[in-house]
Design an enzyme around this catalytic site. Sequence first.
Site, PDB file in Angstrom:
ATOM      1  N   ASP A 133       0.819  -1.214   0.000  1.00  0.00           N
ATOM      2  CA  ASP A 133       0.000   0.000   0.000  1.00  0.00           C
ATOM      3  C   ASP A 133       0.845   1.253   0.000  1.00  0.00           C
ATOM      4  O   ASP A 133       0.453   2.271  -0.548  1.00  0.00           O
ATOM      5  CB  ASP A 133      -0.906   0.035   1.249  1.00  0.00           C
ATOM      6  CG  ASP A 133      -1.918  -1.091   1.258  1.00  0.00           C
ATOM      7  OD1 ASP A 133      -1.978  -1.848   0.274  1.00  0.00           O
ATOM      8  OD2 ASP A 133      -2.660  -1.199   2.256  1.00  0.00           O
ATOM      9  N   ASP A 217      -2.130   5.714  -3.094  1.00  0.00           N
ATOM     10  CA  ASP A 217      -1.607   4.504  -2.461  1.00  0.00           C
ATOM     11  C   ASP A 217      -0.859   3.725  -3.544  1.00  0.00           C
ATOM     12  O   ASP A 217      -1.323   3.638  -4.689  1.00  0.00           O
ATOM     13  CB  ASP A 217      -2.745   3.632  -1.920  1.00  0.00           C
ATOM     14  CG  ASP A 217      -3.237   4.082  -0.541  1.00  0.00           C
ATOM     15  OD1 ASP A 217      -2.978   5.243  -0.162  1.00  0.00           O
ATOM     16  OD2 ASP A 217      -3.889   3.270   0.146  1.00  0.00           O
ATOM     17  N   HIS A 266      -7.294   0.043  -4.237  1.00  0.00           N
ATOM     18  CA  HIS A 266      -6.230  -0.918  -4.490  1.00  0.00           C
ATOM     19  C   HIS A 266      -6.626  -1.836  -5.649  1.00  0.00           C
ATOM     20  O   HIS A 266      -7.571  -2.626  -5.542  1.00  0.00           O
ATOM     21  CB  HIS A 266      -5.837  -1.701  -3.240  1.00  0.00           C
ATOM     22  CG  HIS A 266      -5.409  -0.762  -2.139  1.00  0.00           C
ATOM     23  ND1 HIS A 266      -5.288  -1.152  -0.837  1.00  0.00           N
ATOM     24  CD2 HIS A 266      -5.058   0.553  -2.170  1.00  0.00           C
ATOM     25  CE1 HIS A 266      -4.892  -0.112  -0.106  1.00  0.00           C
ATOM     26  NE2 HIS A 266      -4.748   0.940  -0.897  1.00  0.00           N
ATOM     27  N   ASP A 268      -5.173  -4.401  -7.001  1.00  0.00           N
ATOM     28  CA  ASP A 268      -4.673  -5.774  -7.105  1.00  0.00           C
ATOM     29  C   ASP A 268      -5.638  -6.877  -6.668  1.00  0.00           C
ATOM     30  O   ASP A 268      -5.262  -8.047  -6.622  1.00  0.00           O
ATOM     31  CB  ASP A 268      -3.304  -5.911  -6.398  1.00  0.00           C
ATOM     32  CG  ASP A 268      -3.283  -5.335  -5.010  1.00  0.00           C
ATOM     33  OD1 ASP A 268      -4.282  -4.745  -4.591  1.00  0.00           O
ATOM     34  OD2 ASP A 268      -2.244  -5.462  -4.330  1.00  0.00           O
ATOM     35  N   CYS A 370      -0.620  -7.808  -1.477  1.00  0.00           N
ATOM     36  CA  CYS A 370      -0.709  -6.690  -0.528  1.00  0.00           C
ATOM     37  C   CYS A 370       0.307  -6.803   0.604  1.00  0.00           C
ATOM     38  O   CYS A 370       0.862  -5.794   1.048  1.00  0.00           O
ATOM     39  CB  CYS A 370      -2.081  -6.648   0.122  1.00  0.00           C
ATOM     40  SG  CYS A 370      -3.449  -6.388  -0.983  1.00  0.00           S
TER      41      CYS A 370
HETATM   42  N1  NVA Z   1     -10.268  -2.942  -1.672  1.00  0.00           N
HETATM   43  C1  NVA Z   1     -10.208  -4.036  -2.580  1.00  0.00           C
HETATM   44  C2  NVA Z   1      -8.802  -4.545  -2.759  1.00  0.00           C
HETATM   45  C3  NVA Z   1      -8.146  -5.178  -1.610  1.00  0.00           C
HETATM   46  C4  NVA Z   1      -6.744  -5.650  -1.905  1.00  0.00           C
HETATM   47  C5  NVA Z   1     -11.137  -5.139  -2.141  1.00  0.00           C
HETATM   48  O1  NVA Z   1     -11.583  -5.131  -1.000  1.00  0.00           O
HETATM   49  O2  NVA Z   1     -11.455  -6.012  -2.939  1.00  0.00           O
END
Ligand code: NVA
Length: 385
Positions: A133, A217, A266, A268, A370
């Site tokens: 992150d 991030d 995020h 990924d 992560c």
């Molecule tokens: N916030 C996203 C990515 C987490 C790595 C989720 O909850 O799917």
Amino acid sequence: KSTFAPGVKKVPDFAETKVVPGGNQKSPVSSHNEWDPLEEIIVGRVEGATIPSLTHEVKANTNHKNWSFFEKYGGQLFPSQHLHKASGEIEEFCRILSNEGVIVRRPEIVDFSREYSTPDFTSTGLYAAMPRDILLVIGEEIFECPMAWRSRFFEYRAYRKLLKEYFRAGAKWTSPPKPQMSDELYDQSYPMTCVEDRHRLAAEGKFVTTEFEPCFDAADFMRAGRDIFVQRSQVTNMMGIEWMRRHLGPEYNIHVLSFSDPNPMHIDATFNIIGPGLVITNPERPCHQLSMFRNAGWTIAEAPLPTIPDDLPLWMSSKWLSMNVLMLDQKRVVVEKNETPIIKLFERLGLTPIKVPMKYAFSLGGGFHCWTCDVRRRGTLESYM
Ligand code: NVA
């Protein structure tokens, strides 16, 4: 001549520490994509993980089912029994990485429950669990990213020892402008409960963070050599993306991707590029620019539904951590040991799954991608588009 009295141990100062002038021929930091052969990695740690308070930006990024948990326990450590199990998994993950020939580095232990104040706000911290992150490696440069949550303002402190070591040995070390995180960074009228409103606002490019100042991030970026993919999210704004674009210059193409996702944070667990021309996509969050990858001849593999049981607390994320995998090279993929459907997908793609338990560590909001930051992969800067 020493001015120290006999028997008094002299503490070395920075002037005496060896710093490689002008950087090194071979920087200890070097990674161009998500799949070149991995040599060194930072793995986060469980110790000190603190429940964030239910601030505006936490509310906008988390499932409303968990709001009472944040409200009640914000500022205290996450439940110790759970942390203990997560810690066992992470230590096992580190052992497995070492056995696979990867050098494993760890952040320092920090007490994140300590309250701090800046002229603009007061908060407690979060954790050093997810180096992905905060740290972003692009080539031989390591960025300490200007994250958007107030509870993450001082998170870099856990990594400073490592960053100084890498810098001394020749890496480029960059800290973009640190956000003030005053109230202007957050849209106070952002709708918190209604998913339809969020979908509409996301489609209009509106999120809880405003364009008051740059913020991003690291985990909103995905690297494929000269092409870097990023999403405007609840924690990464357009000013942050523009900062990165200007900083990296013409050697890199920064592509802004968007998804049907009411709550992006995020990239990924939404769009995970795991090989040269190979991406895992999230069927619940279709990518609006997928034709760009099809036209480039990429293989697009849809992730199967995750198998995480409903009774496992996922305080900080969705279940899609199943696709948040880590590549050790183009073949070896580290995947949660119970996620049979995605393991089968990897086998069909000709990959070799390394199955590692990660269930309790998932609760803190991240999977293998992560929980790590790949510091060095053996490879060169290429174009894959
Ligand atoms: N916030 C996203 C990515 C987490 C790595 C989720 O909850 O799917």
